[in-house]
Write an enzyme that holds these catalytic residues in place. Structure first.
Site, PDB file in Angstrom:
ATOM      1  N   SER A 199      63.890  43.002  31.526  1.00 12.83           N
ATOM      2  CA  SER A 199      63.568  42.061  30.458  1.00 12.83           C
ATOM      3  C   SER A 199      62.059  41.977  30.271  1.00 12.83           C
ATOM      4  CB  SER A 199      64.121  40.687  30.857  1.00 12.83           C
ATOM      5  OG  SER A 199      64.047  39.804  29.775  1.00 12.83           O
ATOM      6  N   CYS A 324      68.323  29.394  33.878  1.00 11.96           N
ATOM      7  CA  CYS A 324      69.581  29.511  33.128  1.00 11.96           C
ATOM      8  C   CYS A 324      70.634  28.523  33.592  1.00 11.96           C
ATOM      9  CB  CYS A 324      70.137  30.921  33.233  1.00 11.96           C
ATOM     10  SG  CYS A 324      68.974  32.120  32.657  1.00 11.96           S
TER      11      CYS A 324
END
Ligand code: PLP
Length: 383
Positions: A199, A324
């Site tokens: 990412s 998250c």
């Protein structure tokens, strides 16, 4: 930002040089990378340059880099692809007990479709129980998924060994390298890894762009549509974000050693001094190989969320567990898997540094943490 930012495993700031590389692609260079005219060719050329830069960061062939909207999408694509190649009922996924939600939830979704999940435990130290991984792999295994570096503790798993094991058994391996890329060397040319997810926003690039690194013959599209990304993912490429990812990868490749050694100095001093000065301070995963920017601390009797809140009020930004799952208020599944203790899991606080942090920020953090723990303990009722 006025505060002290120690939450780089959640996301990193975009470096000014990276912003500067992206900016022209918002206005000046507007082409769609799939258009045949000159503006399109200009965008396509820039996307392909970025693909080469990302490939270089992980030692891969550029044709193996598939740009996605995030590592989460890359991970979903990897699972989808691996399961497409072994559609039999009774197939199984082997993963570790400490994977990120992006991997865990992919596996849970597969389970709902009848795939069996086998979770490999870790020891209290954070070490993966390799023997159990070895024993879990069978002819039914569709994919093994193991993270390279843990987002909460920084513990590094022995991926070369695991890759060799999966290769010998003829089983697909997916590696979540989101927290490893740019922090430790990765050379896919030397390692039989089928799928690797990364990412941009963990290595000072923009949010909203990731990559799955895999041979095109192993990839099946998750997002259907146009023929973008050589038919591996429909949807017009996010050209500015991809350009930013490329530049972030280029800088990370160039500066990897410097970034790792400077964060190690800061992190190690933070740990050493807190450990010396505060009773009941402990470090989760301390005896394992770890990425150099991460420390996962606990202080006996101090709730991690409460400490995070106190530090936030002092403009010091840390976290408990993964960003998250920060809205779920459940204690760290990673520390839970390590220690089996709800209490320990609730005490865990992650400091994730970067090369942009300074000695004086570490000094200030040490002082504030010390004071905060003393003050929280003074208000606790005696047991
Ligand atoms: N895997 C790990 C280990 C992570 O730390 C993260 C992000 O926190 C992800 C996957 C998901 O990455 P992204 O935010 O790009 O979807």
């Amino acid at each position: 930002m006025k505060g002290i930012y120690f939450d780089n495993n959640a996301t990193t700031p975009v470096l000014p040089d990276i912003v500067a590389t992206m900016l022209p692609f918002f206005g000046e260079h507007t082409g769609n990378a799939s258009s045949a005219h000159a503006a399109g060719v200009q965008a396509r050329t820039a996307v392909e340059r970025a693909r080469g830069q990302v490939a270089q960061l992980v030692g891969a062939d550029p044709s193996h880099v598939l740009f996605t909207s995030s590592a989460t999408e890359a991970i979903n694509t990897a699972f989808h692809s691996a399961l497409c190649f072994s559609p039999d009922a009774g197939s199984q996924i082997v993963l570790t007990a400490v994977e990120h939600a992006a991997v865990r939830q992919c596996a849970v979704a597969a389970k709902a479709r009848g795939v069996k999940l086998i979770e490999i435990p870790v020891r209290a130290s954070g070490e993966l129980v390799l023997k159990q991984l070895e024993e879990a792999i069978s002819n039914d295994t569709s994919v093994v998924s193991v993270m390279w570096a843990n987002n909460e503790t920084g513990v590094i798993f022995p991926i070369p060994q695991i890759a060799q094991l999966c290769d010998e058994r003829g089983v697909s391996l997916h590696v979540d390298a989101v927290q490893a890329a740019g922090k430790i060397p990765i050379d896919l040319e030397q390692l039989p890894i089928d799928y690797l997810s990364i990412s941009a926003h963990k290595l000072f690039g923009p949010k909203g762009v990731g990559a799955l690194v895999a041979s095109p013959k192993l990839v099946r599209p998750l997002v259907h549509g146009g023929n973008q990304e050589s038919g591996r993912r429909g949807g017009t490429e996010n050209v500015p974000a991809i350009i930013g990812f490329g530049e972030a990868a280029r800088l990370a490749t160039l500066e990897l050693e410097h970034r790792a050694s400077s964060t190690a100095l800061l992190r190690d001093r933070l740990e050493r001094v807190l450990f010396q000065r505060i009773n009941g301070c402990y470090i989760n995963g301390v005896d394992q190989p770890r990425i150099s920017n991460t420390t996962n601390l606990g202080f006996d009797g101090i709730d991690g969320d409460v400490l995070c809140g106190v530090l936030d009020a002092a403009d010091i930004y840390v976290s408990t567990g993964s960003a998250c799952s920060s809205d779920t208020l459940s204690p760290s599944h990673v520390v839970m898997a390590m220690t089996g203790s709800y209490e320990r899991a609730g005490e865990a606080v992650r400091f994730s540094l970067s090369h942009l942090n300074t000695d004086s920020e570490i000094d200030r953090a040490i002082g504030v943490v010390e004071q905060s723990i003393a003050s929280l303990r003074s208000t606790q009722a005696p047991a």
